[in-house]
Design an enzyme around this catalytic site. Structure first.
Site, mmCIF file in Angstrom:
data_model
loop_
_atom_site.group_PDB
_atom_site.id
_atom_site.type_symbol
_atom_site.label_atom_id
_atom_site.label_comp_id
_atom_site.label_asym_id
_atom_site.label_seq_id
_atom_site.Cartn_x
_atom_site.Cartn_y
_atom_site.Cartn_z
ATOM 1 N N ASP A 61 -7.288 -1.525 -4.539
ATOM 2 C CA ASP A 61 -7.699 -1.457 -3.593
ATOM 3 C C ASP A 61 -9.199 -0.335 -4.200
ATOM 4 O O ASP A 61 -10.237 -0.537 -4.046
ATOM 5 C CB ASP A 61 -7.383 -0.749 -2.674
ATOM 6 C CG ASP A 61 -6.505 -1.694 -1.583
ATOM 7 O OD1 ASP A 61 -6.547 -2.930 -1.944
ATOM 8 O OD2 ASP A 61 -5.414 -0.883 -1.198
ATOM 9 N N ASP B 227 1.483 -1.294 0.117
ATOM 10 C CA ASP B 227 0.595 0.152 -0.056
ATOM 11 C C ASP B 227 1.075 1.350 -0.080
ATOM 12 O O ASP B 227 1.553 1.273 0.312
ATOM 13 C CB ASP B 227 -1.164 -0.193 1.022
ATOM 14 C CG ASP B 227 -1.926 -0.927 1.293
ATOM 15 O OD1 ASP B 227 -2.356 -1.403 0.274
ATOM 16 O OD2 ASP B 227 -2.425 -1.253 2.241
#
Length: 192
Positions: A129, A115
Site C-alpha cells: 500500500d 495488513d
C-alpha cells in the site's frame, strides 16, 4: 532494468514482511513499535484501501490484474528513470496485494490482504500500500512537471504557447520590425 529491480524489491519486501507479520503477530493484538506513532496490528483485509468494498474481493482482484497489465504495457515506452521508479513502485505494490488475493484464504481470487502497520487515526496498511501511494505521488509530480513516460518533456503554460506559435506557418508569424505577419502585403504593395 531499473523497473524490474524496483518491482522485485517492493514485491519481495512486501511478501517477506507479511510472512513475518503472520508468523509473529496475533490478529487483533497490537504491538507498540514506536509509542504513539506506529503499532504492528495484524488483520486480514477483504476490501480495498480503508477497508472499502469488502464484499467485492473478486472485483478488486480484477482491478489489480488490470493495473498490472496497464503498467506492463506502459513500461514498453519507458524512457525516464523517474517513471521507472514510479511504475516499479506501482507494479510491485499491485503485485504484492494481488499475490495475497490469489493465494491467501479464503480462496483463489478472494484472498484477504495481510495488513499490519497502524498509525494513529489511520487505517491499517502494508508495504505494498505504501509503495502504491508513493507511486501515485511520483506520477502526479512527473505529470505536473510535464515529464512523459518516454522521458520527453511535455510543454506546459508559457512553453505550450511558445510551441504553438513556433508551429504556425511563417506567413502567419509576426515580423520582428512591424509586428505584421511576414509574407503578407507590405505598405509598398498598398501604395499602387
Amino acid at each position: 532494468m531499473l523497473l524490474v529491480s524496483v518491482v522485485a524489491l517492493v514485491w519481495g519486501l512486501d511478501q517477506l514482511t507479511k510472512a513475518l507479520a503472520v508468523a509473529r503477530l496475533t490478529e487483533g493484538e497490537p504491538v507498540e513499535l514506536v509509542p504513539g506513532v506506529l503499532d504492528l496490528y495484524l488483520l486480514y483485509n477483504p476490501g480495498a484501501a480503508f477497508s472499502l468494498a469488502t464484499g467485492l474481493t473478486w472485483v478488486l482482484t480484477l482491478v489489480a490484474v488490470g493495473v498490472v497489465v496497464a503498467v506492463v504495457l506502459m513500461a514498453r515506452r519507458l524512457g525516464s528513470r523517474a517513471w521507472a521508479y514510479a511504475l516499479g513502485l506501482l507494479l510491485g505494490g499491485a503485485l504484492g496485494n494481488l499475490t495475497d488475493r490469489l493465494l491467501r484464504e479464503p480462496g483463489f481470487g478472494t484472498g484477504h490482504v495481510v495488513d499490519f502497520l497502524r498509525l494513529p487515526r489511520w487505517p491499517v496498511f502494508n508495504l505494498a500500500d505504501s509503495a502504491i501511494v508513493v507511486a501515485a505521488v511520483l506520477v502526479v509530480v512527473l505529470s505536473f512537471r510535464g515529464v512523459g513516460v518516454d522521458g520527453r518533456r511535455e510543454p506546459g503554460g508559457r512553453e505550450r504557447a511558445d510551441a504553438a506559435a513556433d508551429a504556425r506557418p511563417s506567413s502567419e508569424q509576426p515580423s520582428e520590425s512591424s509586428g505584421q505577419p511576414s509574407g503578407g502585403p507590405s505598405e509598398e504593395d498598398h501604395r499602387g
